[in-house]
Design a protein around this motif. Structure first.
Motif, PDB file in Angstrom:
ATOM      1  N   VAL A   1       1.667   3.156  -2.635  1.00 41.30           N
ATOM      2  CA  VAL A   1       0.357   3.764  -3.088  1.00 41.30           C
ATOM      3  C   VAL A   1      -0.209   5.020  -1.893  1.00 41.30           C
ATOM      4  CG1 VAL A   1      -2.207   3.298  -3.044  1.00 41.30           C
ATOM      5  CG2 VAL A   1      -0.440   1.817  -4.287  1.00 41.30           C
ATOM      6  N   TYR A   2       0.231   4.770  -0.766  1.00 37.15           N
ATOM      7  CA  TYR A   2      -0.016   5.666   0.436  1.00 37.15           C
ATOM      8  C   TYR A   2       1.095   6.449   0.907  1.00 37.15           C
ATOM      9  CZ  TYR A   2      -4.383   3.288   0.349  1.00 37.15           C
ATOM     10  OH  TYR A   2      -5.474   2.665  -0.036  1.00 37.15           O
TER      11      TYR A   2
ATOM     12  N   ALA B   1       5.757   3.387   3.632  1.00 34.21           N
ATOM     13  CA  ALA B   1       6.505   4.409   2.568  1.00 34.21           C
ATOM     14  C   ALA B   1       7.618   5.199   3.231  1.00 34.21           C
ATOM     15  CB  ALA B   1       5.535   5.443   1.787  1.00 34.21           C
ATOM     16  N   ARG B   2       7.314   5.861   4.142  1.00 36.61           N
ATOM     17  CA  ARG B   2       8.334   6.701   4.759  1.00 36.61           C
ATOM     18  C   ARG B   2       9.560   5.811   5.198  1.00 36.61           C
ATOM     19  NH1 ARG B   2       5.331   9.326   9.788  1.00 36.61           N
ATOM     20  NH2 ARG B   2       4.128   7.513   9.115  1.00 36.61           N
ATOM     21  N   TYR B   3       9.392   4.560   5.694  1.00 38.74           N
ATOM     22  CA  TYR B   3      10.723   3.681   5.980  1.00 38.74           C
ATOM     23  C   TYR B   3      11.014   2.765   5.066  1.00 38.74           C
ATOM     24  CZ  TYR B   3      10.139   6.260  10.247  1.00 38.74           C
ATOM     25  OH  TYR B   3      10.027   7.279  11.333  1.00 38.74           O
ATOM     26  N   ASN B   4      10.276   2.726   3.827  1.00 40.23           N
ATOM     27  CA  ASN B   4      10.663   1.874   2.818  1.00 40.23           C
ATOM     28  C   ASN B   4      10.597   0.369   3.062  1.00 40.23           C
ATOM     29  OD1 ASN B   4      11.388   3.996   0.790  1.00 40.23           O
ATOM     30  ND2 ASN B   4      13.116   4.212   1.924  1.00 40.23           N
TER      31      ASN B   4
ATOM     32  N   ALA C   1       0.194  -6.051  -0.008  1.00 39.63           N
ATOM     33  CA  ALA C   1       1.732  -6.083  -0.035  1.00 39.63           C
ATOM     34  C   ALA C   1       1.943  -5.353  -1.522  1.00 39.63           C
ATOM     35  CB  ALA C   1       2.172  -7.539  -0.061  1.00 39.63           C
ATOM     36  N   TRP C   2       1.426  -5.463  -2.292  1.00 34.38           N
ATOM     37  CA  TRP C   2       1.564  -4.582  -3.495  1.00 34.38           C
ATOM     38  C   TRP C   2       1.427  -3.059  -3.313  1.00 34.38           C
ATOM     39  CZ3 TRP C   2      -0.692  -1.112  -6.403  1.00 34.38           C
ATOM     40  CH2 TRP C   2      -0.302  -0.591  -7.585  1.00 34.38           C
ATOM     41  N   GLN C   3       0.305  -2.882  -2.501  1.00 35.48           N
ATOM     42  CA  GLN C   3       0.270  -1.275  -2.190  1.00 35.48           C
ATOM     43  C   GLN C   3       1.446  -0.774  -1.451  1.00 35.48           C
ATOM     44  OE1 GLN C   3      -3.495  -1.274   0.077  1.00 35.48           O
ATOM     45  NE2 GLN C   3      -4.894  -0.950  -1.644  1.00 35.48           N
ATOM     46  N   HIS C   4       2.006  -1.617  -0.230  1.00 35.49           N
ATOM     47  CA  HIS C   4       3.156  -1.350   0.521  1.00 35.49           C
ATOM     48  C   HIS C   4       4.398  -1.071  -0.506  1.00 35.49           C
ATOM     49  CE1 HIS C   4       1.263  -1.393   3.967  1.00 35.49           C
ATOM     50  NE2 HIS C   4       1.073  -2.762   4.052  1.00 35.49           N
TER      51      HIS C   4
END
Length: 90
Positions: free
Chosen positions: A28-29, A35-38, A21-24
């Protein structure tokens, strides 16, 4: 996970929910779906003792309708709060 306006859903499986969850949340990616859709907001989670069961449930959720996904979130998190902080406090 979802975005701020709750218009996009992401469903996944992990053995480290807090870390993932922290990565999202922190992108991180940067080329990933989340990441693309926040999709930074953890609004639902469930623990399973066997990975096979978790994967089966993940597939069922992904195959479900938007309405069923909203109902699932509402069953645990009626106000659609970000649950990440709740996890790290436990």
């Amino acid at each position: 996970m979802t975005n701020k306006l709750h218009t996009v859903f992401y469903t996944g499986v992990t053995s480290d929910l807090i870390g993932r969850a922290w990565q999202h949340k922190n992108h991180v990616y940067p080329n990933s779906f989340t990441a693309r859709y926040n999709c930074e907001k953890l609004v639902y989670y469930c623990f399973y003792s066997r990975i096979e069961e978790a994967i089966a449930v993940e597939k069922a959720i992904k195959g479900g309708s938007r309405k069923s996904k909203k109902q699932l979130v509402n069953s645990m998190n009626r106000d659609w709060n970000h649950l990440y902080n709740k996890l790290i406090e436990e």
